[in-house]
Design an enzyme around this catalytic site. Sequence first.
Site, mmCIF file in Angstrom:
data_model
loop_
_atom_site.group_PDB
_atom_site.id
_atom_site.type_symbol
_atom_site.label_atom_id
_atom_site.label_comp_id
_atom_site.label_asym_id
_atom_site.label_seq_id
_atom_site.Cartn_x
_atom_site.Cartn_y
_atom_site.Cartn_z
ATOM 1 N N ASN A 11 0.446 -5.509 10.413
ATOM 2 C CA ASN A 11 -0.881 -4.905 10.569
ATOM 3 C C ASN A 11 -1.890 -5.903 10.000
ATOM 4 O OD1 ASN A 11 -3.206 -3.402 10.511
ATOM 5 N ND2 ASN A 11 -2.458 -1.873 9.054
ATOM 6 N N TRP A 12 -2.577 -6.586 10.891
ATOM 7 C CA TRP A 12 -3.504 -7.638 10.443
ATOM 8 C C TRP A 12 -4.792 -7.058 9.850
ATOM 9 C CZ3 TRP A 12 -3.425 -11.676 15.089
ATOM 10 C CH2 TRP A 12 -2.127 -12.204 15.202
ATOM 11 N N LYS A 13 -5.002 -5.763 10.060
ATOM 12 C CA LYS A 13 -6.231 -5.099 9.585
ATOM 13 C C LYS A 13 -7.455 -5.852 10.105
ATOM 14 C CE LYS A 13 -3.550 -3.163 5.849
ATOM 15 N NZ LYS A 13 -3.458 -2.676 4.480
ATOM 16 N N HIS A 102 -3.318 5.498 9.731
ATOM 17 C CA HIS A 102 -3.195 4.627 8.550
ATOM 18 C C HIS A 102 -4.064 5.191 7.428
ATOM 19 C CE1 HIS A 102 -3.458 1.144 5.934
ATOM 20 N NE2 HIS A 102 -2.373 0.706 6.533
ATOM 21 N N GLU A 104 -6.008 3.833 5.476
ATOM 22 C CA GLU A 104 -7.379 3.308 5.462
ATOM 23 C C GLU A 104 -8.250 4.036 6.475
ATOM 24 O OE1 GLU A 104 -6.183 -0.804 5.802
ATOM 25 O OE2 GLU A 104 -5.342 -0.666 3.784
ATOM 26 N N GLU A 172 3.834 4.810 3.878
ATOM 27 C CA GLU A 172 3.062 3.840 3.109
ATOM 28 C C GLU A 172 2.401 4.548 1.929
ATOM 29 O OE1 GLU A 172 1.970 0.266 5.884
ATOM 30 O OE2 GLU A 172 0.307 1.663 5.754
ATOM 31 N N GLY A 178 -1.631 -3.233 -0.682
ATOM 32 C CA GLY A 178 -2.513 -4.315 -1.107
ATOM 33 C C GLY A 178 -2.603 -4.480 -2.619
ATOM 34 N N SER A 216 2.786 -3.582 0.143
ATOM 35 C CA SER A 216 3.121 -4.797 -0.609
ATOM 36 C C SER A 216 4.522 -5.325 -0.293
ATOM 37 C CB SER A 216 2.944 -4.567 -2.118
ATOM 38 O OG SER A 216 1.575 -4.304 -2.409
ATOM 39 N N GLY A 238 -0.774 -7.746 4.164
ATOM 40 C CA GLY A 238 -1.138 -9.100 3.731
ATOM 41 C C GLY A 238 -0.157 -10.187 4.147
HETATM 42 P P1 13P Z 1 0.011 -4.656 2.306
HETATM 43 O O1 13P Z 1 1.330 -5.180 2.844
HETATM 44 O O2 13P Z 1 -1.062 -5.670 2.281
HETATM 45 O O3 13P Z 1 0.217 -3.906 1.033
HETATM 46 O O4 13P Z 1 -0.478 -3.556 3.382
HETATM 47 C C1 13P Z 1 0.380 -2.556 3.800
HETATM 48 C C2 13P Z 1 -0.246 -1.835 4.920
HETATM 49 O O5 13P Z 1 -1.200 -1.097 4.746
HETATM 50 C C3 13P Z 1 0.308 -2.034 6.268
HETATM 51 O O6 13P Z 1 -0.201 -1.116 7.171
#
Ligand code: 13P
Length: 254
Positions: A11-13, A102, A104, A172, A178, A216, A238
């Site tokens: 997931n590149w966000k 997600h 977020e 998650e 993150g 993470s 990340g």
């Molecule tokens: P990180 O791997 O940066 O913690 O993010 C996880 C995430 O939200 C994947 O959707």
Amino acid sequence: MTERRKLIAGNWKMNGLKTDGVALARAVAAQRAAAGPSAASAVDLLVCPPATLVWPVAEAVAGTGLAVGGQDCHPKVSGAHTGDISAAMLAEAGCTAVIVGHSERRQDHGEGDALIAAKAAAAHAAGLMAIICVGETETERDRGDAGTVVQRQLTGSIPPGATAANTVIAYEPVWAIGTGRTATATDVAEIHALIRADLVRRLATGNGVRILYGGSVKPANARDLMAVPDVDGALVGGASLKADEFWAIAMSCP
Ligand code: 13P
């Protein structure tokens, strides 16, 4: 026992412009090609770029075996929804999957379970695999409510019509995203077992639905996490922005 192919999804966000995104996806595809057919066929690989990059990334990796997904979609097929993107638009751009719910999106956009179920149903209708995210906040875990919260999210956000072929669940924990903190193998095993039991209870193909862990995930912890029962892959944030790290995570699958 049902065989479930591992899925490593990136997931590149909201990261990267076109040159970076295309180069990153090409680098992942090149790693996969260089590893040869047996490594390549061991896991499914998916990258989910920002919406504007879906099309060029899908074109850049067409035929390489690297799949492309969206990060969100609207529940409706079309209409007056400024700024939104439909599942059919993602499919036309070359996506085979989309992340929905997600944390977020749940936090930044106030998305709730019913909306997420509608988005997943829209993804299914467009022929996309829906990756439905669930996970508790730190406060909820500290209160001892992690299982209850995840159960409630599952009940509310998996639409009728979900099957092992069109649905993936991603656990998650919000406090692990993150932050560099990962859930322990015991915590992950407990929640993934709860998710599996719920899927088996409700869906005829529940035992075949893949359950990803996210939060993470790095090359250094991937081997331990991927060995936990009922962990069928990872949703990586990340570390998916570096082809080497993403590939190392993929190669950590047992
Ligand atoms: P990180 O791997 O940066 O913690 O993010 C996880 C995430 O939200 C994947 O959707």
